[in-house]
Design an enzyme around this catalytic site. Structure first.
Site, short mmCIF file in Angstrom:
data_model
loop_
_atom_site.label_atom_id
_atom_site.label_comp_id
_atom_site.label_asym_id
_atom_site.label_seq_id
_atom_site.Cartn_x
_atom_site.Cartn_y
_atom_site.Cartn_z
N SER A 6 -6.42 -34.21 -11.81
CA SER A 6 -6.89 -35.59 -11.80
C SER A 6 -7.47 -35.98 -10.45
CB SER A 6 -5.75 -36.56 -12.15
OG SER A 6 -6.19 -37.90 -12.08
N ASP A 7 -8.58 -36.69 -10.49
CA ASP A 7 -9.08 -37.37 -9.31
C ASP A 7 -8.11 -38.51 -8.98
OD1 ASP A 7 -10.77 -38.15 -7.28
OD2 ASP A 7 -12.05 -39.35 -8.57
N LYS A 8 -8.13 -38.96 -7.73
CA LYS A 8 -7.22 -40.04 -7.33
C LYS A 8 -7.86 -41.41 -7.50
CE LYS A 8 -6.82 -41.24 -3.01
NZ LYS A 8 -7.19 -42.68 -3.05
#
Length: 921
Positions: free
Chosen positions: A343-345
């Protein structure tokens, strides 16, 4: 500078090495290597360079013609067999059989054609990011040109609002801020200066570069073009994306292998049967061929592609209602087998709306409630909501943050938006929460002058006058910036006792502690008194004598639902890793708050670049937080995880995420803030940019997989039973109980109608409490094969016994065949109810009545069966005949036999705790 004709030839170096670390060279060295200077190129020089290096554009992708794409859909071994059978039946004059066979082939090809994704659209989206126009210096004069005409060595001017037309090494920068989130994932604009940095600095730390496709959000500057077209950072990502081939899902691969194996078995069995019938039994070759066609038709699961498509399409609709938009249909099933979510933040695990969370002033630590730009939330101290009137230091600090501010907060109906820097906007929101509104404060304390933010200065200052205090009142000077810079300007600090001598050590310590919690820290200070030049503010006025008001800690806050969703994924046996463009410290802290990473240090992109693929596989297996990651790093991480046998879902929003999104087993793009390149590369788009939506989609994907598994378990015994009936007739020299057309009627109409009900099965209990299915799980497990054989034999025995019994009673061949067909159909109806639960009993209210669609399809199947039996035109097409009520009693008894036998088998399996068959995707 205007070069003479003799110098033009020397203008072009032998070749420009576009892979040079331009960010590590001084501006003079860059200009010398490019053969130009700060006055730009002449028109002749630009013309020659364009002839040598080409236009500033990305190479267009080659598109597949729709006709070619449609023809490719027939590249399927089962469709080959059906097509050949159709041609031969036409040659023999069996036109009804030919039409039914060709209809089945065309329907399956059309469905596959409609659902196929067009991967080249991702490359089109990247090209759309290029700037259409650019301002360059030609012959010492600014000229506005098409961006496609920009060449290496051109000097370009950049101002707020510009999209950078090419990769540029900055020569000057005045308060220049660039939004590079599309390339780096950095959540806030990046300060730019002409300073050189280390050669190994990641893209996000190259402050002396401005990259093609990024946007200038503040300030102005100039720079020399060091890369155009495919030689830009954007072009490099474009090449990476073009080199990544589209991949099939595991179920597609296993279904393809299953189809080839099944086709081989069918061909061998058909050939052996034909030879046996003609050479051993002495049957007529033409009649024997029609029997072999019936065998082939009975064994091929014609309805499988259609039902798989429908099942996944229903899953797509359910996901769309939960803000997950699926772009490529097979991705629905892949979601159910995901073992790792990368996941991207920013914006996915966080809100992507900078928010003041902590205020340190006046000897107190204030907590600020609320998330994002909506000014709703309490300011509390020790758990009590504050009365601003009792905390003058807090009011003074917030007032300074609102006035010393170039951003604006806007309300549009129920939504709040910002213009300007997100960090500054967070201070405006804090002001709203305490009733200190910018416009109201500005009317009393209008700004007279300002010193804008500069990266070298690391702060900004503003000068205000108090309109209510009269002309004799002292002006107010406010500063805001980095704590280490602002604290050194102060000799006093404001606390509950008034102004006191400043304690620099204390403020540096609490600033560091706040930063360690993942917050961005700003310090604010004020000074009363006239500037050196009346009515103006200069750098000299910001050199000292200030009173420190305090610190604010600003964060891109976590989505509350993301914390729950991460926990749910962990419970479901799914690893969650975070890959972000932010700094390692911030990434580690955010990961710890989410329960990602186990407190281990974040792995940086620089560390990834230094290791080989074998070592990266070890790191990818053991670490879950990655920071300052470039497109290559993200792509290598995805490949490393896949090499470990993981099924990877990758989220992202920027152009830099596109290669990894395309390479992942399931790419997930952000719908609100995602670039078109990311969306076109992805299999799924989140309409709400929310990680919790991914967890919900995984649950739905598991349900889709369960329903596909139930359908396969339902379909194969049907085909097996039909095939056994035909084989038995051939081996024992019996009259053929089922004609090819009747077999296709069962498979394409009746079986598909009933099987459709399984696509609507609700999620099983505890769907997110079980571990992901093993990546190497076999399509045909032992229990799977046993169930197929058991039901196939029961169906074949019932139909064949019914057929032979009726012939023995002197019934016509048409009536006997009609009863055999209907016996199989009745068995399918009962078996559909069995198959709602693969091991649990269905003799209860939920099992029999829990799926209204199943009841509806049974009713529809009854209607189609009546049509097949009594409609004269169906009698003519399929050779069927009307039945009496006693015939229907026999048919129902044959179907009930299957139902009772399967329920007994399930009871035995439950007693000995045999797990249900599993089908890997």
């Amino acid at each position: 500078m205007v070069m003479d004709a003799q110098s033009v030839a020397a203008d072009l170096p032998p070749a420009i090495d576009f892979d040079r670390p331009w960010h590590a060279l001084s501006t003079d060295a860059v200009l010398a290597e490019l053969g130009c200077d700060a006055d730009g190129l002449t028109d002749e020089q630009a013309r020659r360079r364009r002839a040598r290096y080409g236009p500033n554009q990305l190479t267009a992708s080659r598109k597949t013609h729709p006709v070619v794409r449609f023809i490719k859909q027939f590249h399927n071994v089962l469709l080959y067999i059906m097509t050949i059978a159709a041609v031969i039946t036409a040659f023999l004059g069996h036109w009804v059989d030919t039409g039914v066979l060709l209809g089945a082939v065309i329907v399956n090809a059309v469905i596959a054609f409609v659902q196929e994704g067009k991967a080249e659209s991702a490359l089109d989206a990247i090209r759309a990011l290029l700037s259409p126009r650019a301002t360059v210096i030609r012959g010492g004069r600014p000229v506005d040109i098409d961006a496609v005409d920009v060449v290496p060595g051109d000097v370009v001017r950049l101002v707020s609002g510009d999209r950078v037309p090419a990769d540029v090494r900055l020569l000057t920068a005045d308060g220049l801020l660039a939004d590079e989130s599309a390339l780096t994932g950095e959540s806030v604009p990046v300060e730019k200066t002409p300073a050189a940095v280390g050669a190994d600095a990641p893209v996000g730390d190259r402050v002396g570069m401005a990259y093609s496709g990024t946007v200038i959000v503040h300030g102005q500057g100039t720079g020399v073009v060091v890369g155009t077209g495919t030689a830009t950072e954007l072009g490099r990502i474009n090449r990476m994306l073009a080199d990544i081939a589209a991949t099939e899902t595991r179920m597609q691969r296993q279904i393809a292998r299953f189809a080839k194996a099944l086709a081989a078995v069918i061909l061998l069995a058909s050939a052996a049967t034909y030879v046996l019938g003609v050479l051993v039994r002495g049957h007529d070759p033409s009649e024997m061929f029609m029997m072999v066609v019936a065998l082939t038709a009975s064994a091929i699961p014609e309805g499988l592609p259609a039902i798989l498509t429908v099942t996944m399409a229903i899953g797509v609709q359910k996901m769309s209602r939960r803000n997950a938009i699926v772009r490529r249909l097979p991705a629905v099933e892949t979601l159910g087998s995901v073992t790792v979510i990368c996941s991207d933040k920013t914006g996915t695990l966080t809100t992507n709306e900078m928010t003041v969370q902590r205020v340190l002033c006046g000897g107190h630590e204030f907590d600020v409630g609320g998330v994002g730009y909506t000014p709703v939330g309490d300011v509390t101290v020790d758990g009590r909501v504050v009365d601003p009137g009792r905390y003058p230091a807090l009011v003074a600090l917030v007032r300074a943050g609102v006035l010393c501010n170039d951003s604006r907060l806007h309300r549009e109906g129920e939504d709040w938006t910002i213009s300007g820097d997100p960090t500054e906007a967070a201070l405006l929101v804090l002001g709203h929460k305490l009733g200190l509104i910018h416009d109201e404060l500005e009317s009393r304390w209008p700004r007279v002058d300002s010193v804008p933010f500069e990266s070298e200065l690391r702060m900004m200052g503003t000068l205000h006058v108090d309109k209510e205090a009269g002309a004799d009142a002292e002006p107010l000077v406010l500063v805001k910036g980095a704590p280490e810079r602002v604290v050194e300007l102060c000799d006093r600090q404001l606390d509950s006792r008034g102004e006191q001598p400043v304690d620099p050590a204390y403020w540096h310590r609490v600033a560091a502690e706040t930063a360690d919690r993942g917050l961005r820290v700003l310090a604010l200070a004020q000074r009363r008194g006239h500037p050196q030049t009346p009515g103006a503010l200069t750098l000299a006025d910001l050199e000292g004598g200030f009173t420190l008001l305090g610190l604010v800690g600003i964060i891109d806050p976590l989505r509350p639902e993301a914390i729950t969703a991460v926990r749910e994924c962990h419970r479901a046996g799914i690893r969650v890793t975070m890959i972000t463009g932010d700094h390692a410290g911030t990434a580690r802290e955010i990961g710890a708050q989410l329960g990602i990473g186990g407190g281990k240090p974040a792995v940086t992109g620089a560390q990834i670049a230094e290791i080989d693929d074998a070592d990266l596989r070890v790191i990818a297996r053991d670490r879950d937080v990655f920071a300052r990651a470039s497109p290559e790093h993200k792509l290598r991480l995805v490949r490393a995880l896949q090499a470990e046998g993981e099924i990877v879902a990758m989220t992202g929003d920027g152009v830099n995420d596109a290669p990894a999104l395309k390479r992942a087993d399931i790419g997930v793009a952000m719908g609100k803030r995602g670039t078109e390149a990311a969306k076109e590369s992805a299999d799924m788009v989140l309409a709400d940019d929310n990680f919790a939506t991914i967890a919900a989609a995984v649950a739905e994907g598991r349900t889709v997989y369960d329903n596909i598994r139930k359908f396969i378990m339902f379909m194969l015994p049907t085909n097996g039973g039909e095939a056994l009936v035909v084989i038995a007739a051939i081996l024992f020299q019996l009259t053929l109980p089922l004609t090819p057309a009747q077999v296709l009627w069962i498979n394409l109409v009746t079986s598909a109608t009933l099987g459709l009900a399984l696509a609507f099965e609700p999620a099983e209990r505890g769907v997110m409490d079980r571990k992901p299915r093993p990546p190497r799980e076999s399509l045909l497990s032992g229990h799977f094969v046993w169930r197929v054989v058991l039901v196939s034999v029961l169906m074949a025995a019932g139909a064949l016994a019914m057929f032979l019994w009726e012939l023995e009673l002197g019934t016509s061949i048409e009536t006997a065949r009609t009863m055999a067909v209907n016996a199989i159909v009745a068995a399918e109806m009962f078996y559909l109810l069995n198959n709602r639960y693969l091991t649990e009993p269905v003799l209860n209210r939920a099992g029999l009545l829990g799926n209204r669609v199943a009841l509806a399809t049974v009713a529809a199947c009854v209607g189609l069966t009546a049509l097949f039996t009594y409609a004269p035109f169906m009698n003519w097409i399929f050779g069927s005949a009307p039945l009496g009520w006693s015939d229907w009693v026999k048919v129902a008894a044959a179907g009930a036999l299957v139902f009772v036998a399967v329920e007994i088998e399930k009871a035995v399996m439950r007693r000995y705790r045999v797990r249900p068959a599993a089908v890997a995707a």
